[in-house]
Design an enzyme around this catalytic site. Sequence first.
Site, PDB file in Angstrom:
ATOM      1  N   GLU A  13       0.830  -1.204   0.000  1.00 17.89           N
ATOM      2  CA  GLU A  13       0.000   0.000   0.000  1.00 17.89           C
ATOM      3  C   GLU A  13       0.868   1.260   0.000  1.00 17.89           C
ATOM      4  O   GLU A  13       1.906   1.300   0.653  1.00 17.89           O
ATOM      5  CB  GLU A  13      -0.901   0.000   1.241  1.00 17.89           C
ATOM      6  CG  GLU A  13      -1.785  -1.232   1.316  1.00 17.89           C
ATOM      7  CD  GLU A  13      -2.862  -1.165   2.396  1.00 17.89           C
ATOM      8  OE1 GLU A  13      -3.849  -1.892   2.264  1.00 17.89           O
ATOM      9  OE2 GLU A  13      -2.721  -0.391   3.371  1.00 17.89           O
TER      10      GLU A  13
ATOM     11  N   CYS B 243       5.637  -3.388  16.594  1.00 19.42           N
ATOM     12  CA  CYS B 243       5.049  -2.313  17.406  1.00 19.42           C
ATOM     13  C   CYS B 243       3.584  -2.650  17.676  1.00 19.42           C
ATOM     14  O   CYS B 243       2.835  -3.001  16.770  1.00 19.42           O
ATOM     15  CB  CYS B 243       5.163  -0.963  16.688  1.00 19.42           C
ATOM     16  SG  CYS B 243       6.871  -0.476  16.394  1.00 19.42           S
TER      17      CYS B 243
ATOM     18  N   CYS C 259       3.489   8.633   0.440  1.00 19.45           N
ATOM     19  CA  CYS C 259       4.016   7.831   1.545  1.00 19.45           C
ATOM     20  C   CYS C 259       4.221   6.414   1.011  1.00 19.45           C
ATOM     21  O   CYS C 259       3.264   5.763   0.597  1.00 19.45           O
ATOM     22  CB  CYS C 259       3.005   7.848   2.701  1.00 19.45           C
ATOM     23  SG  CYS C 259       3.428   6.740   4.049  1.00 19.45           S
TER      24      CYS C 259
ATOM     25  N   CYS D 169       6.312  -6.335   8.138  1.00 22.12           N
ATOM     26  CA  CYS D 169       7.331  -5.716   8.991  1.00 22.12           C
ATOM     27  C   CYS D 169       7.578  -6.649  10.167  1.00 22.12           C
ATOM     28  O   CYS D 169       6.668  -7.331  10.620  1.00 22.12           O
ATOM     29  CB  CYS D 169       6.820  -4.363   9.500  1.00 22.12           C
ATOM     30  SG  CYS D 169       7.967  -3.489  10.573  1.00 22.12           S
TER      31      CYS D 169
ATOM     32  N   CYS E 287       0.476  -1.015  15.670  1.00 17.91           N
ATOM     33  CA  CYS E 287       0.599  -0.843  14.216  1.00 17.91           C
ATOM     34  C   CYS E 287       0.078  -2.049  13.430  1.00 17.91           C
ATOM     35  O   CYS E 287       0.425  -3.193  13.718  1.00 17.91           O
ATOM     36  CB  CYS E 287       2.064  -0.594  13.881  1.00 17.91           C
ATOM     37  SG  CYS E 287       2.370  -0.339  12.125  1.00 17.91           S
TER      38      CYS E 287
ATOM     39  N   CYS F  80      -1.423   6.826   9.655  1.00 17.85           N
ATOM     40  CA  CYS F  80      -0.239   6.188  10.229  1.00 17.85           C
ATOM     41  C   CYS F  80      -0.596   4.885  10.920  1.00 17.85           C
ATOM     42  O   CYS F  80      -1.492   4.844  11.755  1.00 17.85           O
ATOM     43  CB  CYS F  80       0.376   7.090  11.288  1.00 17.85           C
ATOM     44  SG  CYS F  80       1.236   8.461  10.612  1.00 17.85           S
TER      45      CYS F  80
HETATM   46  N1  SAH Z   1       8.874   1.600  10.652  1.00 15.44           N
HETATM   47  C1  SAH Z   1       8.963   3.020  10.592  1.00 15.44           C
HETATM   48  C2  SAH Z   1       8.000   3.704   9.647  1.00 15.44           C
HETATM   49  C3  SAH Z   1       6.590   3.244   9.569  1.00 15.44           C
HETATM   50  S1  SAH Z   1       5.293   3.872  10.536  1.00 15.44           S
HETATM   51  C4  SAH Z   1       8.848   3.595  11.963  1.00 15.44           C
HETATM   52  O1  SAH Z   1       8.605   2.861  12.904  1.00 15.44           O
HETATM   53  O2  SAH Z   1       9.057   4.800  12.110  1.00 15.44           O
HETATM   54  C5  SAH Z   1       5.183   5.601  10.506  1.00 15.44           C
HETATM   55  C6  SAH Z   1       4.797   6.168  11.882  1.00 15.44           C
HETATM   56  O3  SAH Z   1       3.471   5.795  12.277  1.00 15.44           O
HETATM   57  C7  SAH Z   1       5.715   5.656  12.991  1.00 15.44           C
HETATM   58  O4  SAH Z   1       6.032   6.705  13.852  1.00 15.44           O
HETATM   59  C8  SAH Z   1       4.822   4.650  13.703  1.00 15.44           C
HETATM   60  O5  SAH Z   1       5.260   4.370  14.994  1.00 15.44           O
HETATM   61  C9  SAH Z   1       3.495   5.347  13.630  1.00 15.44           C
HETATM   62  N2  SAH Z   1       2.355   4.477  13.877  1.00 15.44           N
HETATM   63  C10 SAH Z   1       2.234   3.153  13.683  1.00 15.44           C
HETATM   64  N3  SAH Z   1       1.009   2.722  14.015  1.00 15.44           N
HETATM   65  C11 SAH Z   1       0.334   3.798  14.411  1.00 15.44           C
HETATM   66  C12 SAH Z   1      -1.009   4.012  14.848  1.00 15.44           C
HETATM   67  N4  SAH Z   1      -1.874   3.009  14.928  1.00 15.44           N
HETATM   68  N5  SAH Z   1      -1.367   5.263  15.157  1.00 15.44           N
HETATM   69  C13 SAH Z   1      -0.505   6.305  15.043  1.00 15.44           C
HETATM   70  N6  SAH Z   1       0.751   6.171  14.627  1.00 15.44           N
HETATM   71  C14 SAH Z   1       1.175   4.933  14.317  1.00 15.44           C
END
Ligand code: SAH
Length: 345
Positions: free
Chosen positions: A91, A115, A104, A111, A118, A332
């Site tokens: 995506e 986290c 983006c 991944c 996410c 995000c």
């Molecule tokens: N792997 C990278 C980039 C991908 S995510 C990283 O961790 O930075 C881009 C951003 O969105 C990151 O800051 C991530 O922590 C955040 N993110 C992931 N899931 C989210 C969610 N459910 N709500 C808000 N931000 C989120």
Amino acid sequence: MADLMSMTQKELVQAVEAMGEKKFRAGQLYDWFHKKGIWDYEKMQNLSLKLRQKLQQEYPLPDCKEVKRLVSQIDGTTKFLFELWDGNVIESVWMKYKHGNSVCISSQVGCRMGCRFCASTLDGLVRNLTASEMLMQVYAIQQLTEERVSNVVVMGTGEPFDNFDNLMHFLTILTSPEGLNISQRNITVSTCGLVPRIREFADAKMAVTLAISLHAPSDAMRQELMPVAKSYTIQEILDACRYFVEQTGRRVTFEYSLVKGQNDSVEHAAMLAELLKGLLCHVNLIPVNPIKERDYRQSETASIEKFKNMLEKNHINVTIRREMGRDISAACGQLRRDYRQGGTQ
Ligand code: SAH
């Protein structure tokens, strides 16, 4: 062996010469790939049929086909689903701002960082994307929307620093004057904090913005949200960030997703301010975006404001990220590995 579209100009010259072809062919190929955004040898009419056939045989190209498009009713943000040559679906998100269009992109299929909040990591990592597959997302969106892309953020699915070599190739090609020539300053790479790679990235001295997903003001709290926090402490990350600032002169962005009742109190903000004191940086607050598999809730507007005020009181630059495309799960952390599993229906 890398595909030709993933190669820098120098590597492409070497590959073309190794095939027994003249050097200028490399320039033609680079122009087709990166200026014109074409990844089909048949369309490259200034190459002979024989050469096109040879290229097809020795260096087949990957693919990036649009399979679905979702347009946000709220803000026009568009999510594209692309199918790759091996059937994997990724995506990418297109956002329109007053200052220009931003894409983006995803850097991996899935991944492995885990986290908790996410959606991109729920099924683990399938594979890295090649540099060409990262580029194709930008080129395809530019062609499909018929609008120029001026900003690129590597914030889609995947951890870019877990795919470092391909990421560096992607950045080199994307910013090359003979390619799309996107300004380094208009690119942001976001990482969950892989410390050795932050340092390596600093050494490359690119004028690209580095964003660090911090999300917590203490190691204990960070570990609850991000398993990677067990490998690197916040202090180690901040040391690496100081090194980045020294090497590049550029400020670091810290992303902090606010989760109701977990990391969003004024005390947490004060702890965060203390950590970041004296560092050339900017904090981007993101109200956490809900995903159906987890029970994380967005902080109340009032708590977000209080959090922001506490940082400002401590002279930390802070903004609240405008939420884009939440109704199409394009915000995000809402991007997924495969729409057929129901993520974006
Ligand atoms: N792997 C990278 C980039 C991908 S995510 C990283 O961790 O930075 C881009 C951003 O969105 C990151 O800051 C991530 O922590 C955040 N993110 C992931 N899931 C989210 C969610 N459910 N709500 C808000 N931000 C989120």
